[in-house]
Design a protein around this motif. Structure first.
Motif, PDB file in Angstrom:
ATOM      1  N   ARG A  21       0.512  -0.949  -0.022  1.00  0.00           N
ATOM      2  CA  ARG A  21       0.211  -0.360  -0.212  1.00  0.00           C
ATOM      3  C   ARG A  21       1.143   1.411   0.293  1.00  0.00           C
ATOM      4  O   ARG A  21       1.969   1.262   0.483  1.00  0.00           O
ATOM      5  CB  ARG A  21      -0.754   0.765   1.831  1.00  0.00           C
ATOM      6  CG  ARG A  21      -2.354  -0.918   1.428  1.00  0.00           C
ATOM      7  CD  ARG A  21      -3.343  -0.606   2.065  1.00  0.00           C
ATOM      8  NE  ARG A  21      -4.390  -1.249   2.107  1.00  0.00           N
ATOM      9  CZ  ARG A  21      -4.989  -1.067   1.419  1.00  0.00           C
ATOM     10  NH1 ARG A  21      -5.036  -0.093   0.577  1.00  0.00           N
ATOM     11  NH2 ARG A  21      -6.201  -1.729   1.315  1.00  0.00           N
ATOM     12  N   PRO A  22       0.830   2.593  -0.769  1.00  0.00           N
ATOM     13  CA  PRO A  22       1.485   3.223  -0.630  1.00  0.00           C
ATOM     14  C   PRO A  22       1.031   3.821   0.287  1.00  0.00           C
ATOM     15  O   PRO A  22       0.031   4.002   1.219  1.00  0.00           O
ATOM     16  CB  PRO A  22       1.475   4.301  -1.673  1.00  0.00           C
ATOM     17  CG  PRO A  22      -0.763   3.612  -2.145  1.00  0.00           C
ATOM     18  CD  PRO A  22      -0.365   2.145  -1.554  1.00  0.00           C
ATOM     19  N   ASP A  64      -4.025   5.681  -5.859  1.00  0.00           N
ATOM     20  CA  ASP A  64      -4.847   4.502  -5.444  1.00  0.00           C
ATOM     21  C   ASP A  64      -4.603   5.023  -3.709  1.00  0.00           C
ATOM     22  O   ASP A  64      -4.280   3.405  -3.247  1.00  0.00           O
ATOM     23  CB  ASP A  64      -5.073   3.508  -5.974  1.00  0.00           C
ATOM     24  CG  ASP A  64      -6.135   2.944  -5.656  1.00  0.00           C
ATOM     25  OD1 ASP A  64      -7.249   3.759  -5.360  1.00  0.00           O
ATOM     26  OD2 ASP A  64      -6.186   1.672  -5.730  1.00  0.00           O
ATOM     27  N   ARG A  66      -4.977   4.975  -0.008  1.00  0.00           N
ATOM     28  CA  ARG A  66      -6.008   4.824   1.464  1.00  0.00           C
ATOM     29  C   ARG A  66      -5.274   5.118   2.768  1.00  0.00           C
ATOM     30  O   ARG A  66      -4.606   4.894   2.856  1.00  0.00           O
ATOM     31  CB  ARG A  66      -6.308   3.882   1.145  1.00  0.00           C
ATOM     32  CG  ARG A  66      -7.111   3.166   0.091  1.00  0.00           C
ATOM     33  CD  ARG A  66      -7.958   3.648   0.167  1.00  0.00           C
ATOM     34  NE  ARG A  66      -8.335   4.031  -1.756  1.00  0.00           N
ATOM     35  CZ  ARG A  66      -9.910   2.576  -2.168  1.00  0.00           C
ATOM     36  NH1 ARG A  66     -10.029   1.798  -1.969  1.00  0.00           N
ATOM     37  NH2 ARG A  66      -9.293   2.576  -3.587  1.00  0.00           N
TER      38      ARG A  66
ATOM     39  N   ARG B 131     -14.201   1.442   1.514  1.00  0.00           N
ATOM     40  CA  ARG B 131     -13.533   2.713   2.055  1.00  0.00           C
ATOM     41  C   ARG B 131     -13.387   2.306   3.926  1.00  0.00           C
ATOM     42  O   ARG B 131     -12.179   2.649   3.792  1.00  0.00           O
ATOM     43  CB  ARG B 131     -13.703   3.878   1.969  1.00  0.00           C
ATOM     44  CG  ARG B 131     -13.663   4.339   0.102  1.00  0.00           C
ATOM     45  CD  ARG B 131     -14.144   5.912   0.054  1.00  0.00           C
ATOM     46  NE  ARG B 131     -12.993   6.619   0.077  1.00  0.00           N
ATOM     47  CZ  ARG B 131     -12.116   6.773  -1.077  1.00  0.00           C
ATOM     48  NH1 ARG B 131     -12.548   6.100  -2.175  1.00  0.00           N
ATOM     49  NH2 ARG B 131     -10.951   7.377  -0.801  1.00  0.00           N
ATOM     50  N   VAL B 134     -11.138  -0.565   4.756  1.00  0.00           N
ATOM     51  CA  VAL B 134     -10.088  -0.542   4.271  1.00  0.00           C
ATOM     52  C   VAL B 134      -9.609   0.373   4.975  1.00  0.00           C
ATOM     53  O   VAL B 134      -8.378   0.583   5.243  1.00  0.00           O
ATOM     54  CB  VAL B 134     -10.503  -0.498   2.950  1.00  0.00           C
ATOM     55  CG1 VAL B 134      -8.248   0.467   2.376  1.00  0.00           C
ATOM     56  CG2 VAL B 134     -10.505  -1.516   1.736  1.00  0.00           C
ATOM     57  N   ALA B 135      -9.656   1.457   5.292  1.00  0.00           N
ATOM     58  CA  ALA B 135      -8.869   2.880   6.102  1.00  0.00           C
ATOM     59  C   ALA B 135      -8.708   2.243   7.447  1.00  0.00           C
ATOM     60  O   ALA B 135      -7.487   2.428   8.622  1.00  0.00           O
ATOM     61  CB  ALA B 135      -9.927   4.358   6.317  1.00  0.00           C
ATOM     62  N   ARG B 137      -7.754  -0.983   8.291  1.00  0.00           N
ATOM     63  CA  ARG B 137      -7.293  -2.233   7.587  1.00  0.00           C
ATOM     64  C   ARG B 137      -7.578  -3.357   7.720  1.00  0.00           C
ATOM     65  O   ARG B 137      -6.697  -3.730   8.671  1.00  0.00           O
ATOM     66  CB  ARG B 137      -5.196  -1.441   7.853  1.00  0.00           C
ATOM     67  CG  ARG B 137      -5.050  -0.043   7.607  1.00  0.00           C
ATOM     68  CD  ARG B 137      -4.470  -0.477   5.366  1.00  0.00           C
ATOM     69  NE  ARG B 137      -3.605   0.606   5.191  1.00  0.00           N
ATOM     70  CZ  ARG B 137      -4.612   1.688   5.071  1.00  0.00           C
ATOM     71  NH1 ARG B 137      -5.615   1.721   4.323  1.00  0.00           N
ATOM     72  NH2 ARG B 137      -3.695   2.308   4.672  1.00  0.00           N
ATOM     73  N   ASP B 156      -7.801  -2.402  -3.814  1.00  0.00           N
ATOM     74  CA  ASP B 156      -7.433  -2.740  -2.358  1.00  0.00           C
ATOM     75  C   ASP B 156      -6.968  -4.526  -2.078  1.00  0.00           C
ATOM     76  O   ASP B 156      -5.894  -4.316  -1.519  1.00  0.00           O
ATOM     77  CB  ASP B 156      -9.236  -2.340  -1.205  1.00  0.00           C
ATOM     78  CG  ASP B 156      -8.863  -1.053  -1.886  1.00  0.00           C
ATOM     79  OD1 ASP B 156      -8.283  -0.275  -0.941  1.00  0.00           O
ATOM     80  OD2 ASP B 156      -9.897  -0.564  -1.814  1.00  0.00           O
ATOM     81  N   ALA B 159      -3.533  -4.485  -2.710  1.00  0.00           N
ATOM     82  CA  ALA B 159      -2.906  -4.338  -1.508  1.00  0.00           C
ATOM     83  C   ALA B 159      -2.962  -5.356  -0.676  1.00  0.00           C
ATOM     84  O   ALA B 159      -2.034  -4.552   0.479  1.00  0.00           O
ATOM     85  CB  ALA B 159      -3.012  -2.909  -1.090  1.00  0.00           C
TER      86      ALA B 159
END
Lengths: 356, 356
Positions: A21-22, A64, A66, B131, B134-135, B137, B156, B159
DNA sequence: TTGAAAGCGCTAACAA
DNA sequence: TTGTTAGCGCTTTCAA
């Protein structure tokens, strides 16, 4: 900038097709700005020039990116995670499910996420779930207590975790609680049967150690007392724990020399069991039945089952609102909020006693 | 040790009665050991002498220390949070609630926590929930897809977020999915009615754009076709979205010049609506009814409602197991797991057509 | 308006 | 067996 690694540097050793993940650093590097500028964009802080803003936005889209909320809340001054923990009886039962949904709806506008778990009346599980949610640093907990003592949470509350209880009050801990009007509701139900002319009303109750169960029993006793009727222990069945137990109890009651003419089933599951037993004996139109706790399709049964309905949605909503008020700094003394019940007349509770 | 602040130092400026949470550093300071030793104790790493272990344990108890899992997972090499996100239709409905509970049970032995949210068939809400999770994690997501396109999750997944879908397959995204045998189940239900002698079987269906709904319709069509029966569109009602809509549709059907002798209601809520309509017209013993999706108390209705039951518990369990297998490194091609349905005979589906 | 440096609470990597 | 140092991804603080 020297210390910055690029995304492609980090790709080495990754699983095929998988990409790290960036991070904000990657975004900053790509946009040619500092970390802090990216942070400002992500958090919609005003002091960013239009040009850098678009450059950062573009880099975010391109990578992309997050944001990582866990890292953010770790560093933040308030340390808040925007998470509430729900410790309920069983997420699959309609009561817990309705509470969960109501909390979710109240939490959404605040962008708060819900984590939830089922206790199944196991005190150890209650403690384990609380520990787990505290380890994840939830901002607050909404708990339907099962254990005989909630004082183990005192340390967590002192550390800032907001505690709100639902369904039953906590023991050895002073905290906000939202409960249904168990005693009054039970009284209403029994008085409804009394008003219909019944003088021999059986009681089916859950485990006596559960406070809601004993309060409902108290309501039954008080209704009889006020009507000047004695309590006949042969038609009182407490500590029933399942549909089957209620069913068996009702079958027994129906075979007594002087059977009850009405049944007050002081819990959801027991009402269902009672109905099943009456129907099994084809007595559902002879013996009156009032349940505590509504259940889905009670209106489609024949006869429809008259119940004293709780309002789990209101309970969940109030619990969430109370929790958020505390999070917003309300330090007033803890409160007990009693959510009224509602008698829903559907037929089973209006069956008249036989004339003898 | 010079840089270490003590707990009492940090207490300055706190709310009255509120105390900062002790950190590992505080525990280390009190026990007179290094941070890493405390970390070893917390994580039950073996290489700690008995003496230091008890000293650390004592300090932990004394300070009422609670490990911070979010900090821990931020630093850990795998970056895993031991969290799964559930994006379901509505946590309050029995299907979603059963899936949630099954996932919780599968997650418990792995000490994985469940965060959950309701989509209410709103594609924007689906994206917002994904979202949000995912934020935070989450290690993986279990999604009942609503949006017409799930390709927004590709980044996602790349990632490292594991994606598993339930109820409906994702669109424009290749991922594991667990679905009920919608087509076969519907066929079973309709064939059961055909075997009972019915030749005029109405169909009630949910929104045609929903894949499960159209598959069930496909099963209905195929069953008729195999029986050599034509499809009569006047007794096919699709795009019904509520109990009320189903109820109204059935009332209309009963007033046709040649009404259906049986009804196949291809969804939970529609079956309930159909039953309510039949009962309202006192036709529940004349017109046969088979529903898709079991519902609580279907057995206590009169007649009991025959259904093609899904198995949401199996779906949830399989979804969780699949997710964990992926987390454990399984890189094999994505799978479609079809959970069989089961015909539950209760009476309503066994009503014979009138002899004319 | 922008950025450099410090550090949230913890674990990894390595050294003693 | 124990400890030291660095740093996960982010926000805070403060300086430019």
């Amino acid at each position: 900038m020297a210390k910055m690694t690029t995304l492609s540097d980090e790709l080495a050793g990754q699983e095929p097709g998988e990409r790290l993940r960036p991070t904000m650093r990657d975004v900053a590097a790509l946009a040619g700005v500092s970390l802090k500028t990216v942070s400002r964009v992500i958090n919609a802080e005003p002091a960013v020039s239009a040009e850098l803003l678009t450059r950062v936005q573009r880099a975010i889209d391109q990578l992309d990116y997050r944001p990582n909320l866990t890292a953010s809340s770790l560093r933040r001054n308030d340390g808040k995670t925007a998470t509430v923990g729900l410790v309920l009886e069983d997420l699959a039962n309609p009561y817990s499910a309705a509470v969960t949904r109501a909390v979710e709806d109240a939490a959404r506008p605040r962008r708060v996420t819900v984590v939830a778990g089922s206790v199944d009346e196991d005190p150890d599980r209650e403690r384990a779930l609380v520990r787990e949610f505290v380890a994840r640093r939830v901002d607050g907990l909404i708990v339907a207590p099962t254990a005989s003592d909630q004082s183990y949470m005192i340390g967590d509350r002192r550390a800032g975790t907001v505690l709100v209880f639902v369904d039953r009050p906590p023991k050895h801990l002073d905290a906000d609680v939202i409960v249904a009007a168990n005693r009054d509701g039970a009284m209403d139900g029994v008085r409804h049967l009394l008003a219909g002319g019944h003088r021999r009303i059986a009681f089916l109750g859950d485990l006596s150690t559960i406070s809601t169960a004993s309060e409902r029993y108290g309501g039954y006793l008080e209704a009889l007392e006020r009507a000047g009727l004695p309590v006949d222990d042969t038609i009182v069945r407490r500590d029933l724990r399942s549909v089957g137990a209620a069913q068996a109890a009702v079958e027994e009651l129906l075979h007594l020399t002087v059977p009850p003419t009405a049944i007050f089933a002081a819990q959801n599951v027991l009402g269902i069991g009672a109905f099943a037993a009456l129907r099994g004996q084809r007595r559902q139109f002879d013996v009156a039945l009032v349940g505590f706790d509504d259940f889905p399709l009670a209106d489609l049964l024949d006869p429809g089952v008259t119940v004293v309905a709780q309002d789990p949605v209101a309970i969940g909503r109030l619990a969430a609102e109370t929790l958020f008020r505390r999070l917003d700094g309300d330090r007033s003394p803890s409160t007990v909020q009693v959510v009224p019940t509602r008698l829903i007349v559907r037929g089973s509770g209006e069956i008249a006693p036989p004339v003898d």
